[in-house]
Motif scaffolding. Structure first.
Motif, PDB file in Angstrom:
ATOM      1  N   UNK A   1       1.737   9.755   6.112  1.00  0.00           N
ATOM      2  CA  UNK A   1       0.897  10.588   5.255  1.00  0.00           C
ATOM      3  C   UNK A   1      -0.181   9.750   4.582  1.00  0.00           C
ATOM      4  N   UNK A   2       0.202   8.551   4.148  1.00  0.00           N
ATOM      5  CA  UNK A   2      -0.760   7.637   3.512  1.00  0.00           C
ATOM      6  C   UNK A   2      -1.832   7.220   4.501  1.00  0.00           C
ATOM      7  N   UNK A   3      -1.478   6.980   5.737  1.00  0.00           N
ATOM      8  CA  UNK A   3      -2.458   6.598   6.759  1.00  0.00           C
ATOM      9  C   UNK A   3      -3.457   7.730   7.019  1.00  0.00           C
ATOM     10  N   UNK A   4      -2.968   8.961   7.016  1.00  0.00           N
ATOM     11  CA  UNK A   4      -3.861  10.095   7.224  1.00  0.00           C
ATOM     12  C   UNK A   4      -4.866  10.230   6.092  1.00  0.00           C
ATOM     13  N   UNK A   5      -4.386  10.018   4.869  1.00  0.00           N
ATOM     14  CA  UNK A   5      -5.286  10.117   3.707  1.00  0.00           C
ATOM     15  C   UNK A   5      -6.360   9.025   3.744  1.00  0.00           C
TER      16      UNK A   5
ATOM     17  N   UNK B   1       8.158  -1.662  -5.541  1.00  0.00           N
ATOM     18  CA  UNK B   1       7.710  -0.866  -6.681  1.00  0.00           C
ATOM     19  C   UNK B   1       7.783  -1.659  -7.981  1.00  0.00           C
ATOM     20  N   UNK B   2       8.753  -2.547  -8.115  1.00  0.00           N
ATOM     21  CA  UNK B   2       8.835  -3.360  -9.335  1.00  0.00           C
ATOM     22  C   UNK B   2       7.749  -4.428  -9.358  1.00  0.00           C
TER      23      UNK B   2
ATOM     24  N   UNK C   1      12.190   9.206   5.105  1.00  0.00           N
ATOM     25  CA  UNK C   1      11.173   9.444   4.070  1.00  0.00           C
ATOM     26  C   UNK C   1      10.144   8.317   3.958  1.00  0.00           C
ATOM     27  N   UNK C   2      10.570   7.081   4.262  1.00  0.00           N
ATOM     28  CA  UNK C   2       9.628   5.958   4.223  1.00  0.00           C
ATOM     29  C   UNK C   2       8.573   6.114   5.304  1.00  0.00           C
ATOM     30  N   UNK C   3       9.015   6.470   6.508  1.00  0.00           N
ATOM     31  CA  UNK C   3       8.083   6.651   7.623  1.00  0.00           C
ATOM     32  C   UNK C   3       7.137   7.816   7.341  1.00  0.00           C
ATOM     33  N   UNK C   4       7.668   8.912   6.799  1.00  0.00           N
ATOM     34  CA  UNK C   4       6.834  10.076   6.494  1.00  0.00           C
ATOM     35  C   UNK C   4       5.780   9.745   5.441  1.00  0.00           C
TER      36      UNK C   4
ATOM     37  N   UNK D   1       0.829  -1.207   0.000  1.00  0.00           N
ATOM     38  CA  UNK D   1       0.000   0.000   0.000  1.00  0.00           C
ATOM     39  C   UNK D   1       0.869   1.266   0.000  1.00  0.00           C
ATOM     40  N   UNK D   2       1.949   1.232   0.781  1.00  0.00           N
ATOM     41  CA  UNK D   2       2.875   2.357   0.841  1.00  0.00           C
ATOM     42  C   UNK D   2       3.502   2.609  -0.528  1.00  0.00           C
TER      43      UNK D   2
END
Length: 209
Positions: free
Chosen positions: A201-205, A133-134, A194-197, A106-107
């Motif tokens: 951010x994805x969880x908030x959305x 990503x691949x 950056x991964x944690x951020x 999901x991330x």
């Protein structure tokens, strides 16, 4: 297995000193496309490989080592793409296990939706994202020739940057190898930010939907 013992066993310095070039290439291959390789220390491993290039541990010219690493990364990513293409439905519905977490997929999807094809270049510098990503590319059936181009660019930029950074730093400060443990810890912490951020951010959305 005790978690401290596990972390010590995958320490980049130990990997290179005891496993040599063969284990280095195998780990880069696995971390860039095999879904259970997400925990492997790609960034710090490449950096340490650059530091130890042309030494008794990696007695090989740094240029040749970079070429071999790019081949390993591109090959691993291609396996990841084909895995996603053939087993996408299975992975999308797979339950969490010690080697697979749905939240990582999901991330990666959120990162890809934000950056598009540039995710295959930017994502190389992010742990977890570069593994999944691949696989995601295969799941959403991105045009393979386009994937090949961005996959090669991403792998090349990532490996050249990380290896040469270590290589030139080691030549400028020969004694820096005495502080490898601190360097590795610092790189792991920096690359995780950056991964944690992105994850938060994805969880908030998702919470707002």
């Amino acid at each position: 297995m005790n978690i401290l013992v596990l972390l010590e066993s995958i320490n980049p310095e130990n990997i290179i000193q005891y496993g040599g070039l063969g284990l280095l290439l195998l780990i880069i291959f696995a971390e860039t496309g095999v879904f259970f390789g997400f925990f492997l220390p790609g960034d710090s491993l490449l950096f340490v490989a650059g530091l130890l290039s042309d030494t008794e541990y990696l007695d090989m010219h740094v240029g040749l080592m970079i070429v071999l690493l790019i081949i390993a990364a591109v090959s691993g990513s291609t396996v990841g793409y084909l895995t996603g293409r053939w087993a996408g439905a299975y992975l999308a519905n797979k339950k969490d296990s010690i080697f697979f977490k749905k939240k990582y997929l999901d991330l990666t999807q959120a990162f890809y939706l934000k950056h598009g094809m540039m995710a295959f270049i930017l994502g190389r510098f992010l742990p977890v994202v570069r593994t999944f990503v691949t696989i995601l590319a295969g799941m959403v059936k991105i045009d393979f020739p386009k994937f090949v181009v961005f996959n090669f660019l991403g792998a090349s930029i990532w490996i050249v940057t990380m290896v040469l950074a270590g290589h030139f730093l080691g030549r400028l400060f020969p004694g820096i190898t005495e502080y490898l443990e601190f360097i590795v810890i610092g790189m792991v912490l920096i690359s995780a930010i950056p991964v944690i951020m992105t994850y938060l951010k994805n969880r908030k959305l998702l919470a707002k939907e």
